[in-house]
Design a protein around this motif. Structure first.
Motif, PDB file in Angstrom:
ATOM      1  N   LYS A 144       0.831  -1.216   0.000  1.00  0.00           N
ATOM      2  CA  LYS A 144       0.000   0.000   0.000  1.00  0.00           C
ATOM      3  C   LYS A 144       0.862   1.262   0.000  1.00  0.00           C
ATOM      4  O   LYS A 144       0.643   2.174  -0.796  1.00  0.00           O
ATOM      5  N   SER A 145       1.842   1.267   0.888  1.00  0.00           N
ATOM      6  CA  SER A 145       2.705   2.454   0.970  1.00  0.00           C
ATOM      7  C   SER A 145       3.489   2.650  -0.317  1.00  0.00           C
ATOM      8  O   SER A 145       3.673   3.779  -0.777  1.00  0.00           O
ATOM      9  N   ILE A 154       1.299   4.249  -2.837  1.00  0.00           N
ATOM     10  CA  ILE A 154       1.139   5.684  -2.554  1.00  0.00           C
ATOM     11  C   ILE A 154       2.371   6.455  -3.017  1.00  0.00           C
ATOM     12  O   ILE A 154       2.273   7.509  -3.650  1.00  0.00           O
ATOM     13  N   ARG A 155       3.554   5.890  -2.737  1.00  0.00           N
ATOM     14  CA  ARG A 155       4.778   6.595  -3.122  1.00  0.00           C
ATOM     15  C   ARG A 155       4.965   6.614  -4.636  1.00  0.00           C
ATOM     16  O   ARG A 155       5.521   7.564  -5.187  1.00  0.00           O
ATOM     17  N   ASP A 191       2.196  10.708   5.318  1.00  0.00           N
ATOM     18  CA  ASP A 191       2.561   9.331   5.652  1.00  0.00           C
ATOM     19  C   ASP A 191       2.997   9.267   7.106  1.00  0.00           C
ATOM     20  O   ASP A 191       2.686  10.162   7.886  1.00  0.00           O
ATOM     21  N   GLU A 192       3.708   8.218   7.473  1.00  0.00           N
ATOM     22  CA  GLU A 192       4.015   8.048   8.894  1.00  0.00           C
ATOM     23  C   GLU A 192       5.112   9.007   9.354  1.00  0.00           C
ATOM     24  O   GLU A 192       5.388   9.121  10.527  1.00  0.00           O
ATOM     25  N   ASP A 229      -1.347   7.945   3.516  1.00  0.00           N
ATOM     26  CA  ASP A 229      -0.868   6.611   3.843  1.00  0.00           C
ATOM     27  C   ASP A 229      -1.141   6.346   5.319  1.00  0.00           C
ATOM     28  O   ASP A 229      -0.512   6.959   6.171  1.00  0.00           O
ATOM     29  N   GLU A 230      -2.052   5.435   5.582  1.00  0.00           N
ATOM     30  CA  GLU A 230      -2.473   5.120   6.958  1.00  0.00           C
ATOM     31  C   GLU A 230      -2.769   6.396   7.761  1.00  0.00           C
ATOM     32  O   GLU A 230      -2.154   6.640   8.808  1.00  0.00           O
ATOM     33  N   ALA A 246      -4.699   4.952   1.697  1.00  0.00           N
ATOM     34  CA  ALA A 246      -4.224   3.590   1.929  1.00  0.00           C
ATOM     35  C   ALA A 246      -4.394   3.297   3.406  1.00  0.00           C
ATOM     36  O   ALA A 246      -3.829   3.996   4.242  1.00  0.00           O
ATOM     37  N   SER A 247      -5.213   2.312   3.717  1.00  0.00           N
ATOM     38  CA  SER A 247      -5.432   2.010   5.126  1.00  0.00           C
ATOM     39  C   SER A 247      -5.929   0.595   5.279  1.00  0.00           C
ATOM     40  O   SER A 247      -6.705   0.102   4.467  1.00  0.00           O
TER      41      SER A 247
END
Lengths: 194, 217
Positions: free
Chosen positions: A43-44, A47-48, A71-72, A144-145, A175-176
């Motif tokens: 998922k990440s 996104i990237r 993102d995180e 992302d999440e 994205a989750s």
């Protein structure tokens, strides 16, 4: 210019492993996509790739409009006060101080402005990153999440912000692995696993 | 945009800045100048003859100390990703970082060279050449530092490695910079400045490429 985000036949390889292939999507203003899937499914990475930070192994991405990424990693100086850390991005994005205060208020951060970023909790840092994203004022949101570390009120807030963004003609990709209550199409990444 | 970038880099890197500890290279530099006479003896001629070279070595080592957090913290925090999305190229970010890094250590180093020169009994003529040489050489040292810090930013234990990698690359600056003290003409200074200019031109591109490579990794 109308915002648009389209991906065609994306494949992603990390190291020797092909994570997924044949992923396509096309998003017009007001549309959102929820990328669902278990941990480690890519998922990440997707996104990237959509953000243009990672080269896809195959396929291509078309982006019309500015990209905002959440993102995180909050990208806020841990030692700086929240105001200074957000102020740097506000200066780059041309966010007006009024707007910055408004966003911080909406996210429940206003009385934390003097607190160094390193003292903020996980959820507060996430909210701060959201304030940065709001200040950016771009049509395409890649999240992302976004719900990680947020309490129930925070989760509701994010869903509200995304819904608001969509009604204003924005685009969002979320994205989750969690449920996300927003008018979004769902892309289950497991179906594309290689 | 460049202004905002440079302001932040300076706020982070200047002594007393957000990542702190930036006065340490300076104190380290002065400590070497102070210890050297204790180690080799206090004969004024010996100190005057060799002191300039010692100051050069101390300056080189002092330039290595701040490298640890120069790039890696921002890489981990995703700052370069966010800058990329805003159309700020990695090269521009690194050029700003290079300038900020130089401003954070070189002017203070030049100031500290004055007491250091007194401690080592350097004649005023030597001191003048030394200051000019450091002015010409420190941008090159900063350029090497930024490029190496970017290259090693994504590695575990990159800090120790970057120190080791800077030293061989800095040898030409040291040879011509310290060598200029022994020559009456300005050729050593000119060569030091030339090397510095070349390094400053190349470093942002090398460092930018390193940041992009780290993203793919």
């Amino acid at each position: 210019m109308q915002a648009r985000l389209a991906a065609k036949d994306i494949a992603c390889r990390r190291g020797d492993r092909l994570l997924f292939r044949g992923v396509s999507c096309a998003l017009a203003p007001g549309e959102a996509l929820h990328v669902a899937g278990a941990n480690g499914i890519g998922k990440s990475s997707l996104i990237r790739i959509l953000a243009g930070l990672l080269r896809p192994f195959a396929g291509d991405v078309t982006r019309n409009g500015g990209i905002g990424l959440l993102d995180e990693r909050p990208a806020l100086d841990p030692q700086a006060s929240l105001q200074a850390a957000l102020g740097f991005w506000a200066a780059l994005d041309g966010t007006k101080p009024m707007a910055l205060t408004e966003h911080a208020d909406a996210l429940g951060l206003y009385n934390l402005f003097d607190v160094p970023v390193r003292y903020l909790s996980t959820g507060q840092t996430k909210r701060a990153a959201l304030a940065r994203l709001l200040g950016q004022g771009v049509p395409i949101w890649l999240l992302d999440e976004p719900l990680n570390g947020l309490d129930t009120r925070g989760v509701a807030l994010v869903e509200e912000l995304v819904a608001h963004h969509l009604t204003n003609g924005g685009i969002a990709v979320i994205a989750s692995h969690q449920r996300f209550t927003a008018p979004a199409a769902t892309l289950t990444l497991a179906e594309f696993a290689a | 945009m460049i202004g905002a970038l440079l302001r932040r880099d300076l706020a982070v890197l200047l002594p007393g800045g957000r990542r702190g500890g930036s006065l340490l290279p300076l104190l380290f530099f002065l400590a070497v100048a102070m210890l050297y006479p204790f180690a080799v003896g206090p004969e004024p001629e010996l100190l005057a003859r060799t002191g300039g070279g010692v100051i050069w070595v101390a300056a080189l080592l002092a330039a290595i100390l701040p490298l640890e957090r120069l790039v890696s913290a921002d890489l981990e925090a995703g700052v370069f990703d966010q800058l990329h999305l805003r159309g700020v190229s990695e090269e521009l970010a690194m050029a700003s970082r290079l300038l900020a890094h130089w401003l954070a250590f070189a002017p203070l180093l030049l100031l500290a060279a004055l007491p250091a020169a007194t401690l080592l009994n350097l004649p005023s003529e030597t001191l003048r050449t030394l200051l000019l040489g450091l002015l010409a050489g420190t941008p090159g040292l900063a350029a090497i530092g930024v490029a190496i810090a970017a290259l090693t930013a994504s590695l575990r234990g990159g800090a120790a490695l970057s120190g080791l990698m800077v030293i061989p690359l800095a040898v030409p600056i040291l040879i011509f910079g310290a060598g200029s003290l022994a020559r009456p003409d300005g050729s050593g200074l000119a060569l030091t400045a030339a090397i510095s200019l070349g390094l400053c031109a190349v470093a942002p591109f090398a460092a930018g490429a390193a940041i992009r490579a780290a993203r793919e990794g």
